[in-house]
Write a protein that holds these residues in place. Structure first.
Motif, PDB file in Angstrom:
ATOM      1  N   GLY A  13      17.035 100.799   4.658  1.00 24.25           N
ATOM      2  CA  GLY A  13      16.153 101.866   5.115  1.00 24.25           C
ATOM      3  C   GLY A  13      14.673 101.578   5.060  1.00 24.25           C
ATOM      4  O   GLY A  13      13.869 102.466   5.369  1.00 24.25           O
ATOM      5  N   VAL A  14      14.283 100.354   4.665  1.00 25.28           N
ATOM      6  CA  VAL A  14      12.857 100.016   4.622  1.00 25.28           C
ATOM      7  C   VAL A  14      12.621  98.697   5.347  1.00 25.28           C
ATOM      8  O   VAL A  14      13.528  97.869   5.486  1.00 25.28           O
ATOM      9  N   VAL A  57       4.131 105.490  13.528  1.00 29.45           N
ATOM     10  CA  VAL A  57       3.261 104.338  13.763  1.00 29.45           C
ATOM     11  C   VAL A  57       1.892 104.816  14.240  1.00 29.45           C
ATOM     12  O   VAL A  57       0.849 104.400  13.726  1.00 29.45           O
ATOM     13  N   ALA A  58       1.904 105.692  15.244  1.00 30.18           N
ATOM     14  CA  ALA A  58       0.649 106.174  15.827  1.00 30.18           C
ATOM     15  C   ALA A  58      -0.215 106.905  14.807  1.00 30.18           C
ATOM     16  O   ALA A  58      -1.421 106.691  14.724  1.00 30.18           O
ATOM     17  N   GLY A  89       8.281 103.515  10.430  1.00 27.42           N
ATOM     18  CA  GLY A  89       7.137 103.573  11.328  1.00 27.42           C
ATOM     19  C   GLY A  89       5.826 103.568  10.569  1.00 27.42           C
ATOM     20  O   GLY A  89       4.853 102.916  10.973  1.00 27.42           O
ATOM     21  N   ARG A  90       5.792 104.292   9.449  1.00 28.72           N
ATOM     22  CA  ARG A  90       4.576 104.285   8.627  1.00 28.72           C
ATOM     23  C   ARG A  90       4.331 102.898   8.038  1.00 28.72           C
ATOM     24  O   ARG A  90       3.181 102.435   7.969  1.00 28.72           O
ATOM     25  N   GLN A  91       5.399 102.219   7.632  1.00 25.10           N
ATOM     26  CA  GLN A  91       5.243 100.858   7.125  1.00 25.10           C
ATOM     27  C   GLN A  91       4.664  99.941   8.193  1.00 25.10           C
ATOM     28  O   GLN A  91       3.769  99.133   7.912  1.00 25.10           O
ATOM     29  N   LEU A  92       5.180 100.048   9.418  1.00 24.51           N
ATOM     30  CA  LEU A  92       4.684  99.169  10.477  1.00 24.51           C
ATOM     31  C   LEU A  92       3.241  99.511  10.831  1.00 24.51           C
ATOM     32  O   LEU A  92       2.428  98.613  11.087  1.00 24.51           O
ATOM     33  N   GLY A  93       2.911 100.792  10.833  1.00 22.59           N
ATOM     34  CA  GLY A  93       1.529 101.176  11.096  1.00 22.59           C
ATOM     35  C   GLY A  93       0.574 100.589  10.073  1.00 22.59           C
ATOM     36  O   GLY A  93      -0.513 100.102  10.425  1.00 22.59           O
ATOM     37  N   GLU A  94       0.972 100.604   8.809  1.00 27.32           N
ATOM     38  CA  GLU A  94       0.140 100.011   7.759  1.00 27.32           C
ATOM     39  C   GLU A  94       0.036  98.498   7.926  1.00 27.32           C
ATOM     40  O   GLU A  94      -1.034  97.909   7.719  1.00 27.32           O
ATOM     41  N   LEU A  97       3.607  93.319   4.152  1.00 32.68           N
ATOM     42  CA  LEU A  97       5.014  92.947   4.281  1.00 32.68           C
ATOM     43  C   LEU A  97       5.132  91.426   4.252  1.00 32.68           C
ATOM     44  O   LEU A  97       4.220  90.716   4.690  1.00 32.68           O
ATOM     45  N   PRO A  98       6.261  90.906   3.764  1.00 29.93           N
ATOM     46  CA  PRO A  98       6.464  89.454   3.783  1.00 29.93           C
ATOM     47  C   PRO A  98       6.452  88.899   5.212  1.00 29.93           C
ATOM     48  O   PRO A  98       6.955  89.534   6.146  1.00 29.93           O
TER      49      PRO A  98
END
Length: 245
Positions: A154-155, A189-190, A82-87, A49-50
């Protein structure tokens, strides 16, 4: 030039609709801003992510600037985000600690003596005692919360404010995400990060500790209302009666 506001450490203005220009609010924050100009160009390409990549505008006084990271604080967090933040956190926490240290990133020093003196919480010694056993082996953001995770349509579109970047416990970056967000977001995220029960428990320790910093900062600047808000957070997260200086 548009005034963007001030945080605990710096003030920010938007220049030419493109550049976020920051100045330290206190002399000791100058080196922190300059450290960001050394570490963020190295770190940013590793992240999905930027993030801000500041450059020096002036050394006396200290002024740095970075291109505006798109997006705004998100009102409704989703599983996809949440998946984006986990990555993002997996990538951040995989960054080589030795290379970060070579660019000036060090460990976190918690003001435990001040916690005990200024926020007297019956039974909270158990929480403070846990801090002695937490690991410090990962490059972490250190202040990951809703105001620092940006999104649009949404992202997620970016993560900002790396002033507290340090070598510490990976769980500190999961405190808000696991314990103060909607269930679908937290679960995503988890799952994406691979959170273990032990890591989740450490994240809860950091989550409970968060409001203590607000009390200390309120005391430092003479803001009684801020200190009281911090105390309310301590009460909520620890479930006990408190007093402060």
């Amino acid at each position: 030039m548009t005034y963007l506001g001030e945080g605990w450490d710096s003030t920010a203005v938007l220049v030419d609709g493109r550049w976020v220009q920051r100045r330290p609010r206190r002399p000791e924050i100058g080196p922190q801003l300059l450290r960001e100009t050394a570490v963020m160009p190295w770190l940013a390409p590793r992240l999905p992510l930027p993030v801000p990549v500041p450059e020096v505008v002036s050394l006396d006084p200290v002024v740095v600037r970075h291109e505006l990271v798109p997006g705004q604080e998100i009102e409704n967090l989703t599983a996809a985000q949440g998946r984006q933040l986990g990555e993002f956190l997996r990538a951040l926490h995989a960054a080589p600690v030795a290379e970060a240290a070579a660019r000036g990133v060090g460990p976190l020093t918690l003001p435990v003596d001040r916690f005990r003196a200024e926020v007297r919480v019956p039974g909270a010694e158990e929480l403070l005692a846990r801090l002695d056993d937490l690991p410090a082996d990962t490059l972490v953001h250190g202040d990951l919360g809703p105001e620092h995770v940006l999104g649009r349509d949404g992202v997620l579109t970016g993560v900002i404010d790396f002033g507290d970047l340090h070598v510490g416990d990976a769980a500190i970056d999961l405190a808000w995400a696991l314990h103060s967000t909607p269930p679908a977001f937290a679960a995503a995220v988890a799952d994406t990060y691979g959170v273990t029960p032990e890591l989740r428990e450490r994240a809860l320790t950091w989550h409970r500790l968060g409001p203590w910093h607000e009390v200390l900062y309120g005391n430092d600047i003479g803001d009684h209302e801020m200190a009281e808000v911090g105390l309310a957070g301590v009460v909520q997260r620890l479930g006990t009666r408190v007093s402060h200086r």
